[in-house]
Write a protein that holds these residues in place. Structure first.
Motif, PDB file in Angstrom:
ATOM      1  N   VAL A   1       0.803  -1.216   0.000  1.00  0.00           N
ATOM      2  CA  VAL A   1       0.000   0.000   0.000  1.00  0.00           C
ATOM      3  C   VAL A   1       0.847   1.282   0.000  1.00  0.00           C
ATOM      4  O   VAL A   1       0.540   2.237  -0.737  1.00  0.00           O
ATOM      5  N   PRO A   2       1.950   1.374   0.776  1.00  0.00           N
ATOM      6  CA  PRO A   2       2.735   2.612   0.747  1.00  0.00           C
ATOM      7  C   PRO A   2       3.363   2.933  -0.617  1.00  0.00           C
ATOM      8  O   PRO A   2       3.792   4.064  -0.835  1.00  0.00           O
ATOM      9  N   ARG A   3       3.407   1.956  -1.525  1.00  0.00           N
ATOM     10  CA  ARG A   3       3.979   2.236  -2.841  1.00  0.00           C
ATOM     11  C   ARG A   3       3.217   3.340  -3.572  1.00  0.00           C
ATOM     12  O   ARG A   3       3.792   4.089  -4.358  1.00  0.00           O
ATOM     13  N   TYR A   4       1.914   3.420  -3.329  1.00  0.00           N
ATOM     14  CA  TYR A   4       1.143   4.502  -3.947  1.00  0.00           C
ATOM     15  C   TYR A   4       1.652   5.861  -3.493  1.00  0.00           C
ATOM     16  O   TYR A   4       1.766   6.796  -4.288  1.00  0.00           O
ATOM     17  N   ASN A   5       1.933   5.989  -2.199  1.00  0.00           N
ATOM     18  CA  ASN A   5       2.394   7.277  -1.665  1.00  0.00           C
ATOM     19  C   ASN A   5       3.827   7.580  -2.057  1.00  0.00           C
ATOM     20  O   ASN A   5       4.243   8.735  -2.087  1.00  0.00           O
ATOM     21  N   MET A   6       4.598   6.540  -2.342  1.00  0.00           N
ATOM     22  CA  MET A   6       5.945   6.771  -2.856  1.00  0.00           C
ATOM     23  C   MET A   6       5.908   7.269  -4.302  1.00  0.00           C
ATOM     24  O   MET A   6       6.800   7.989  -4.746  1.00  0.00           O
ATOM     25  N   ALA A   7       4.871   6.872  -5.036  1.00  0.00           N
ATOM     26  CA  ALA A   7       4.791   7.203  -6.455  1.00  0.00           C
ATOM     27  C   ALA A   7       4.277   8.609  -6.707  1.00  0.00           C
ATOM     28  O   ALA A   7       4.449   9.140  -7.811  1.00  0.00           O
TER      29      ALA A   7
END
Length: 339
Positions: free
Chosen positions: A247-253
């Motif tokens: 899920v945190p990958r979205y916020n990294m992107a």
């Protein structure tokens, strides 16, 4: 900062509401104790069924091309196969289950399909494209694979970010966009303190304990109590292996600010379907004042209305009957002409 992207000043009511965004440790501890006995839920298999609110829900899994390989999707259906498709997208920290009350309420007339977003629930957790535009495109590929052409789109929170892309990229397929609990034209970064926290979650440990994260999130931006049996299932659905890293990958992107700019410059001008904005009347992250002039900022939609639901951010579970009644009403009243 460029004048065009000047933030909207927060109303005093909204400013006061977010002053205590982080819930007291004592409150989180109390709720954690309440749900201490919640255990992980076994994974479903294709074709498994369960009955909720008197409706039969069927679990499905589909492997669809994406990320140069395949993306495995989990989605759940209920309702009449001959009815108009309604596609439900959830937010954080949720899953398809966020919408189960509304799906059951609409199941007598519609084909209701709720999807676990990539990275959530029982859908794909592997590395790949976690830009919302990319994930939205892969989600549409799932709809192609299961034979859904035109559909009503109902979204909440982070699912709305992907819904914005779908409504813009496939205007002829979205018959009505019921858009929930996400920034639109107005924005202020003080409303999104979780943006950096979520991007750093794999290192800070914010999501390391899924149960604690769910309780923390609902205590942060919820307003009305959620039924115990619903909260227990929310915790279970957020506890499948891999979610805390995916899920945190979205916020990294991306960032909330970049999403906001993209929405205003590119996505909103391409929306053509009727748009119903559903917002929590007492949402702390989405002040209702920011939506009063929404129709002025969605110039090409077939119609725009705003409906406020009693409760905070998680109104599908905080006020399930009211949410269902509003959905039934707005879907009966307005449709986009078939393309």
């Amino acid at each position: 900062m460029d004048h065009e992207w000047r933030y909207t000043e927060l109303p005093m009511r909204a400013r006061q509401a977010i002053e205590s965004f982080v819930p007291p440790d004592a409150l989180v501890a109390q709720r954690l104790e309440r749900y201490a006995d919640v255990q992980p839920r076994p994974a479903d298999h294709d074709g498994d069924t369960e009955k909720l609110d008197g409706a039969v829900f069927t679990h499905h899994f589909e492997d669809v091309p994406g990320d140069h390989e395949t993306v495995r999707w989990h989605y759940v259906e209920t309702g009449t196969g001959a009815g108009e498709p309604v596609v439900f997208l959830h937010g954080m920290p949720d899953s398809w289950f966020l919408w189960h009350h509304q799906m059951a309420a609409l199941s007598d007339s519609y084909r209701c399909i709720a999807i676990d977003l990539k990275g959530y629930g029982q859908s794909e957790k592997g590395r790949g494209d976690y830009r919302h535009s990319g994930a939205a495109g892969q989600l549409v590929a799932l709809l192609d694979a299961i034979g859904v052409d035109q559909f009503i789109l109902v979204t909440h929170d982070r699912g709305t970010v992907q819904g914005d892309h779908i409504a813009a990229t496939h205007p002829g397929r979205v018959r009505h966009y019921v858009r929930g609990e996400q920034h639109l034209h107005h924005f202020h970064p003080d409303l999104a303190p979780q943006d950096d926290l979520l991007a750093e979650a794999p290192w800070s440990g914010l999501m390391e304990d899924p149960k604690r994260f769910v309780v923390w999130a609902y205590a942060s931006v919820g307003n009305l109590p959620v039924a115990d049996e619903d909260m227990r299932r929310v915790i279970q659905e957020y506890s499948y292996p891999g979610i805390t890293r995916a899920v945190p990958r979205y916020n990294m992107a991306s960032t909330f600010r970049k999403e906001w700019i993209e929405r205003r410059t590119d996505l909103i001008p391409r929306w053509r379907a009727p748009v119903t904005l559903m917002q929590g009347r007492d949402s702390r992250s989405q002040p209702r004042e920011f939506y009063a002039d929404a129709a002025e900022h969605i110039p090409h939609a077939a119609g725009v209305e705003v409906r406020y639901v009693t409760g905070g951010h998680f109104w599908p579970l905080e006020s399930p009957e009211e949410t269902s009644a509003i959905l039934r009403e707005v879907l009966r009243v307005r449709r986009s002409p078939a393309s």
